[in-house]
Design a protein around this motif. Structure first.
Motif, PDB file in Angstrom:
ATOM      1  N   THR A   1      -7.915   1.161  -9.612  1.00 17.26           N
ATOM      2  CA  THR A   1      -7.323  -0.302  -9.434  1.00 17.26           C
ATOM      3  C   THR A   1      -8.314  -0.920  -8.875  1.00 17.26           C
ATOM      4  OG1 THR A   1      -6.148   0.343  -7.308  1.00 17.26           O
ATOM      5  CG2 THR A   1      -5.039   0.617  -9.298  1.00 17.26           C
ATOM      6  N   ALA A   2      -8.175  -2.262  -9.040  1.00 19.97           N
ATOM      7  CA  ALA A   2      -9.157  -3.109  -8.279  1.00 19.97           C
ATOM      8  C   ALA A   2      -8.990  -3.186  -6.699  1.00 19.97           C
ATOM      9  CB  ALA A   2      -8.835  -4.663  -8.688  1.00 19.97           C
ATOM     10  N   THR A   3      -7.619  -3.059  -6.216  1.00 14.85           N
ATOM     11  CA  THR A   3      -7.518  -3.237  -4.860  1.00 14.85           C
ATOM     12  C   THR A   3      -7.606  -1.821  -4.139  1.00 14.85           C
ATOM     13  OG1 THR A   3      -5.169  -2.854  -5.490  1.00 14.85           O
ATOM     14  CG2 THR A   3      -5.925  -5.258  -5.309  1.00 14.85           C
ATOM     15  N   GLY A   4      -7.707  -0.485  -4.810  1.00 14.04           N
ATOM     16  CA  GLY A   4      -7.957   0.672  -4.151  1.00 14.04           C
ATOM     17  C   GLY A   4      -6.677   1.431  -4.034  1.00 14.04           C
ATOM     18  N   ASN A   5      -6.787   2.402  -3.359  1.00 12.55           N
ATOM     19  CA  ASN A   5      -5.523   3.413  -3.059  1.00 12.55           C
ATOM     20  C   ASN A   5      -5.609   3.776  -1.445  1.00 12.55           C
ATOM     21  OD1 ASN A   5      -3.561   5.272  -2.746  1.00 12.55           O
ATOM     22  ND2 ASN A   5      -4.062   5.767  -4.944  1.00 12.55           N
ATOM     23  N   PRO A   6      -5.392   2.777  -0.623  1.00  8.49           N
ATOM     24  CA  PRO A   6      -5.460   3.277   0.856  1.00  8.49           C
ATOM     25  C   PRO A   6      -4.513   4.347   1.216  1.00  8.49           C
ATOM     26  CG  PRO A   6      -3.981   1.310   0.337  1.00  8.49           C
ATOM     27  CD  PRO A   6      -4.879   1.385  -0.899  1.00  8.49           C
ATOM     28  N   ALA A   7      -3.382   4.521   0.611  1.00  4.83           N
ATOM     29  CA  ALA A   7      -2.269   5.605   0.941  1.00  4.83           C
ATOM     30  C   ALA A   7      -3.192   6.883   0.570  1.00  4.83           C
ATOM     31  CB  ALA A   7      -1.071   5.671  -0.077  1.00  4.83           C
ATOM     32  N   CYS A   8      -3.732   7.036  -0.437  1.00  3.27           N
ATOM     33  CA  CYS A   8      -4.568   8.334  -0.770  1.00  3.27           C
ATOM     34  C   CYS A   8      -5.599   8.552   0.222  1.00  3.27           C
ATOM     35  CB  CYS A   8      -5.252   8.103  -2.102  1.00  3.27           C
ATOM     36  SG  CYS A   8      -6.075   9.711  -2.612  1.00  3.27           S
TER      37      CYS A   8
END
Length: 504
Positions: A160-167
């Motif tokens: 995604t364009a916003t990334g995956n901070p939870a991962c």
């Protein structure tokens, strides 16, 4: 990675990002985050709440693992992720295309000690090979675990364009065994604005930097961008400085981490040294909060201010930057063990890091880690304390060696055996109810050990690789665990901005 893999038991549901008001910036960059929190801390004024309460964005935490490390009262841990997402105008600053996948160039874990007077920020090289646990995809499915992949790939899970901070948070918790209390994501645009609001930041370059160093695809050096030595940068120029990798040292991410750490230190000095009147503070606070996308636990002005105020008494000399113990493995970075395991164990127990700078550190009679002495440290007798000793490694005879040492110190060894798991990185000392003081005395017999409470009675010592590697290593009279960090991988926020700026 995109199959219908079901989430492990205890995982949460769908992730999402709360939208912001009109004109709201998405994120900032990690270097802005430290200043953002500091700005709120040094203000401590009620009016700031009214000014910033409607200007804080949160990301969904429903992609976090259900199998997280236990929460403790041993300080606070804040994960700061620098995103190079090209959303919301950031493409004009980053050189990428609008809509590209959000990536994480820089990440550090900030540990604020329980005394609220000391802090350590541990940087993760982006090319570090790690294991990534199951992470949630945008369609709600979960990925299978991955092994030996680059650390920064965790942020790109889901593309995604916003990334995956939870991962990324799941990955850090799995790697460190530390529970992350808060996570903050920052990007280019807010960072650039913040450096302009503070009037620029003093930085230093060990060599001249040309346009080709910023864009290695150029065929000619181009114009001089940064002259060698000290100078003040702001806006896009500040962003170019912290993103610079080529043309300095060996062009590695390790060298870039060193310069970014120096930049944060210089930025904090600037904010601390200036007399911030309300007229100066309000634009700075607005720029700072406008650069943040935070977890729900920091998603309001009062929560953010409460957290920031918990750090207001941390002196620059007691703010330490370190890099995860590492070595090159081909073109990638490998974690060095047991040094890294000792680092995480020390932070889990809120213990100081030997070798770090600072005026004082928690632990020890005067607040400092005790320096090595010419003789053996004075350790308490083990008289009346019974322990079981297990070998948690594949080194034969280790339990017998430790048992002999303990018996000579007056301990009663009730049994020796081989542990079920023989891949323990550190020695672990488990203690039952009412035995914590005795367990701490036992821990002082080992150079690196981690204390863990247990429901079963008694004290059990499971020897790890740290003990097998050097069973006769000097022990610390202040107690374990204490991790040693090489001076070249350490800097204080009060250090000379021109010192130790590149690697190779």
């Amino acid at each position: 990675m995109t199959g219908k893999h079901h989430p492990p038991q205890g995982r949460r549901g769908a992730a999402g990002v709360r939208s912001r008001g009109p004109g709201r910036r998405r994120g900032g960059r990690l270097l802005a985050t430290a200043t953002a929190l500091l700005v709120l801390a040094v203000s401590g004024m009620g009016w700031i709440y009214l000014e910033v309460s409607g200007d804080i964005a949160t990301f969904g935490a429903d992609g976090l693992s259900g199998n997280r490390p236990a929460a403790t009262s041993q300080g606070q841990n804040v994960l700061v992720i620098g995103s190079d997402a090209r959303t919301d105008g950031n493409d004009e600053l980053g050189g990428g295309k609008k809509g590209d996948i959000g990536r994480s160039d820089t990440t550090f874990l900030l540990h604020v000690y329980a005394d609220q007077r000391h802090a350590v920020a541990v940087s993760f090289p982006r090319d570090t090979l790690v294991g990534i646990p199951p992470c949630r995809l945008p369609d709600g499915t979960w990925t299978p675990p991955q092994t030996d992949v680059m650390f920064n790939s965790a942020f790109t899970v889901g593309q995604t364009a916003t990334g995956n901070p939870a991962c990324t948070q799941n990955t850090v918790e799995k790697l460190t065994g530390l529970r992350v209390d808060h996570t903050v994501v920052v990007d280019f645009k807010g960072f650039a604005a913040l450096t302009e609001v503070v009037g620029g930041v003093r930085v230093c370059l060990p060599t001249d930097v040309y346009q080709k160093d910023l864009d290695p695809h150029r065929t000619t050096p181009g114009e001089l961008v940064f002259p060698k030595g000290e100078q003040t940068v702001s806006g896009k120029q500040a962003l170019d400085y912290v993103r610079l990798r080529h043309g300095v040292g060996d062009g590695s991410d390790i060298g870039r981490i060193k310069r970014q750490q120096a930049f944060v230190a210089s930025l904090l000095k600037k904010v601390r040294s200036e007399g911030l009147t309300p007229a100066r503070l309000l634009p700075l606070a607005n720029a700072a909060t406008a650069s943040l996308t935070v977890d729900p636990g920091l998603g309001s002005a009062d929560k953010l201010i409460d957290f920031a105020m918990s750090m207001k008494d941390i002196d620059l000399r007691d703010t330490t930057f370190v890099t995860l113990p590492w070595r090159y493995q081909g073109a990638r970075v490998a974690i060095v063990r047991p040094e890294a395991d000792a680092l995480w164990a020390a932070l889990r127990s809120d213990r100081p890091l030997a070798g770090t700078t600072g005026s004082k550190h928690p632990g020890g009679d005067d607040g400092r880690p005790s320096a090595p002495s010419s003789g053996a440290p004075e350790l308490p007798s083990g008289r009346g304390i019974a322990v079981a000793v297990l070998n948690g490694t594949r080194t034969t005879g280790l339990a017998a060696h430790a048992s002999e040492m303990l018996r000579s110190a007056g301990y009663t060894v009730t049994r020796t055996a081989t542990a079920v798991d023989q891949d323990h990185p550190l020695t672990v000392i488990e203690y039952g109810p009412g035995r914590e003081a005795e367990a701490k005395a036992v821990a002082r017999r080992f150079a690196s050990a981690e204390l863990r409470p247990a429901e079963t009675a008694g004290i059990t010592i499971t020897l790890g690789r740290s003990y097998a590697d050097d069973p006769d290593a000097p022990v610390s009279p202040t107690g374990a665990p204490t991790a040693t960090v090489p001076p070249e991988d350490t800097r204080s926020a009060a250090d000379d901005p021109c010192a130790d700026l590149s690697y190779g």
